[in-house]
Design an enzyme around this catalytic site. Sequence first.
Site, PDB file in Angstrom:
ATOM      1  CG  HIS C 241      18.021  34.714  -2.017  1.00 10.23           C
ATOM      2  ND1 HIS C 241      17.026  35.090  -3.131  1.00 10.23           N
ATOM      3  CD2 HIS C 241      19.048  35.611  -2.060  1.00 10.23           C
ATOM      4  CE1 HIS C 241      17.702  36.163  -3.644  1.00 10.23           C
ATOM      5  NE2 HIS C 241      18.968  36.675  -3.017  1.00 10.23           N
ATOM      6  CE1 TYR C 245      21.699  36.878  -3.005  1.00 13.16           C
ATOM      7  CE2 TYR C 245      22.902  38.053  -4.455  1.00 13.16           C
ATOM      8  CZ  TYR C 245      21.743  38.039  -3.674  1.00 13.16           C
ATOM      9  OH  TYR C 245      20.771  38.831  -3.827  1.00 13.16           O
ATOM     10  CG  HIS C 392      13.614  38.495 -11.379  1.00  7.43           C
ATOM     11  ND1 HIS C 392      14.248  39.657 -11.231  1.00  7.43           N
ATOM     12  CD2 HIS C 392      14.034  37.642 -10.431  1.00  7.43           C
ATOM     13  CE1 HIS C 392      15.072  39.429 -10.098  1.00  7.43           C
ATOM     14  NE2 HIS C 392      15.143  38.592  -9.624  1.00  7.43           N
ATOM     15  CG  PHE C 393      14.417  32.630 -12.832  1.00  7.67           C
ATOM     16  CD1 PHE C 393      13.141  32.519 -12.412  1.00  7.67           C
ATOM     17  CD2 PHE C 393      14.999  32.000 -13.895  1.00  7.67           C
ATOM     18  CE1 PHE C 393      12.340  31.329 -12.953  1.00  7.67           C
ATOM     19  CE2 PHE C 393      14.172  30.986 -14.483  1.00  7.67           C
ATOM     20  CZ  PHE C 393      12.987  30.605 -13.969  1.00  7.67           C
ATOM     21  CG  HIS C 394      14.951  33.038 -18.152  1.00 12.43           C
ATOM     22  ND1 HIS C 394      13.837  32.596 -17.733  1.00 12.43           N
ATOM     23  CD2 HIS C 394      15.662  31.807 -18.661  1.00 12.43           C
ATOM     24  CE1 HIS C 394      13.721  31.247 -17.742  1.00 12.43           C
ATOM     25  NE2 HIS C 394      14.793  30.926 -18.424  1.00 12.43           N
ATOM     26  NE  ARG C 455       7.726  29.969 -11.188  1.00 13.59           N
ATOM     27  CZ  ARG C 455       8.772  29.906 -10.550  1.00 13.59           C
ATOM     28  NH1 ARG C 455       8.473  30.396  -9.429  1.00 13.59           N
ATOM     29  NH2 ARG C 455       9.973  29.545 -10.788  1.00 13.59           N
ATOM     30  NE  ARG C 456       8.639  26.338 -11.219  1.00 16.30           N
ATOM     31  CZ  ARG C 456       9.008  25.972  -9.958  1.00 16.30           C
ATOM     32  NH1 ARG C 456       8.246  26.129  -9.000  1.00 16.30           N
ATOM     33  NH2 ARG C 456      10.435  25.896  -9.769  1.00 16.30           N
TER      34      ARG C 456
END
Lengths: 158, 46, 566
Positions: C241, C245, C392-394, C455-456
Amino acid sequence: MHVDPYEKFWMFAAAGLIVLFASSVVYGAFSYAGHPPSHVETIDPSTARTDPRFAELGVVEKPDGSVEVVVLAQMFSFMPGEIRVPAGRPVTFRVTSPDVIHGFQIVASNGNATIVPGYVSQFTTTFAKPGEYLIVCNEYCGLGHHLMSGRLIVEEGA
Amino acid sequence: MNQREPTNGDHPRGTLAILAIYGVLFAAAWMAVYFLIYAPRGGVHP
Amino acid sequence: MIDRYDASATGVIDIGAATDKSPSAVGASWTKLALANFGVAITAFGIAATIAVMQAMSRANADLPFRSPRIFYLSVTAHGFLMALVFTTFFVMGLGYVFARVSLRRPIEGERLGWMGFWVALAGTLMAVAVILAGKASVLYTFYPPLEAHPLFYIGTTLLVVGSWIWCFVMVQSYRAWRRETPSKPVPLPMHGIMASVIVWVLATLGVAAEMIFLLIPWSLGFRETVDPVLARTLFWWFGHPLVYFWLVPAYTLWYTVLPKEAGGKLFSDPLARLVFILFVLFSTPVGLHHQFTDPGITAGWKLIHTMNTYVILFPSFITAFTLIASLEIAGRARGATGLFNWVARLPWREPFFASIALAMLIFSLGGIGGAINAAYGMNAVIHNTAWVQGHFHLTAGTATGLTFMGATYWLLPRLTGKPLRLPAFAAVQPYLWFVGMLMFSIVNHATGLMGMPRRVFDASYGGHPAAESWLAWTGLSAIGGVILFASAMCFVAVVVATITNRRGGDAPAFAFAEPVGGTIRAGTILDRFGFWTIAAVVMIVLAYAYPIFDLLRMERFGAPGLSPF
């Protein structure tokens, strides 16, 4: 530190939003069991298939009317591949893996657990709607990952 | 150094308006998933 | 006397001769170090983007040559590794050298060490990428055991991290040297952001280093038979995580210190920016269990605690939204806008850097909403490991970070090389292509994720099951989004290649950071310290992780042997 009054207002509003989400989560957790599967029980993966807890796979009716479903998740299938449970009654799933990490996701339900060799995953939920639910492995487990699926058939009555 | 932002003594009202809309959208989206999808599917006991 | 932080009336910073031989960045030794890091980053990005478009089309079941499960899962590993670990780390290291040299206005303390760090990181990268491409490490960038890769994958990744630690050391030494020389000023905001990134990274990498050194490397070399997968995952997500950041804080640093200047405005609040960075130092790591909500072996109580920490970390981003939009409002109104919203149109949307950052911020605001849903403890089960996650993470990693870094490259290259940006039309349109492609890709994946698509997966047909039919109707749209993203990525690479191969050098534009409205903080006050906040962050990590890990270690656990089903 001088903070512009408009920005200060926003900071309070933002904190309020955060409190709203956090308290909704806590409320949901304790008022109607809005938890993620978090069972703590270990098992030796090398003997999981013959462990008494997984010797009989499939659906078992308990004396108190609840239903237990024992599943083995392995490369690349769920055993049993077809599971029949009654609607409207609590169903407890107990799942482990003898090989790599798998996922156990019952599509269109809140059932979504990580299945880890060395651990028994367990969660209890009730299916209100009868129907045929697809079960998929959603944690990459090798070249057959996308072939790994099962069926959960929720039956009316009984 | 001037303590006030050089917008003729104004505060960033456009910013606050944009974020007010965003905050409402944010809460609505979260609540939508929570009440329209998650909660109806029933509880999960760990 | 010109205030050294608030450099001059124009905000332009004279990076000074100091002990450098060149009066500007062009040709300086530190510039070569920065450019080397950026070069590796952008090369990795270009390769990963090419892999990505094939992946997106493959998931829509397009009939590509060489399409197979083996190639697909290899490509998912390569794409994730290159984007999440290589592109990002090297870009941040390059940015650190630039911000340190330019904002501190003194030489980098330990340039040669910096080169050593670069070579170690690059060697590790090449090692890991080689085994990935050889098909011996298709374990995805999360490398969860018992899936077992070739030992060079783990060793290579560890070397990449070690190289980055050397960079961290150089950053800290440069900061300390500046501090000794300049006790009366607060650290310049760009370096404050870099220092926050360094602290976040060092604390984060302790987790993955422990996983590598105690578990995975000995296991893959045959010195241990088995590994406990839950312990491995817990250590990975201790790292995983705050990893985001480590990408986001440098992006925020660009947003806070460069964007307002380039937009023609001022930074609305310098002290709040510092508070934001410190909040990230405190809360980046003690949240990792939100990636393990559905894991066995970890109690619900601890997952709930990490949930609360995760909600707190929304706060610094909310502050950032206000501060930055207000900074842009200043810019828009400086161009004469008087209405409630019409100042938005007055902003320099044709400028590649501005457009990149503004669009990245806009897209990130959507990612934040999704993130708040992911973090919602029980509700996480609705989307865990579904296509929603890649949607989300894109938005967050891919755009808030990726699009920012692309835009930053347009700002950096002319200043570091003295060469003007070539193919300006490509540069101007590239952020918009990314924006459109990303919205398409991401919205579709959020939707199919809610419908339950995992996913994946190489192929999501599941034998024609009706549930699968419903989501397969959408994957074509996601693939089109991927193709548009690829076009954007290629425009970016074209601009970079054309610019650096251009022989004509002119005057390099000057580095200039945003002037803060209302000034900055006083030196040595609580927001100007790092030691204190690092200790506080360590306490937070101990409170969040000590007991769950201790609990795991004292359980009777059975490890699992490695398997390589790829």
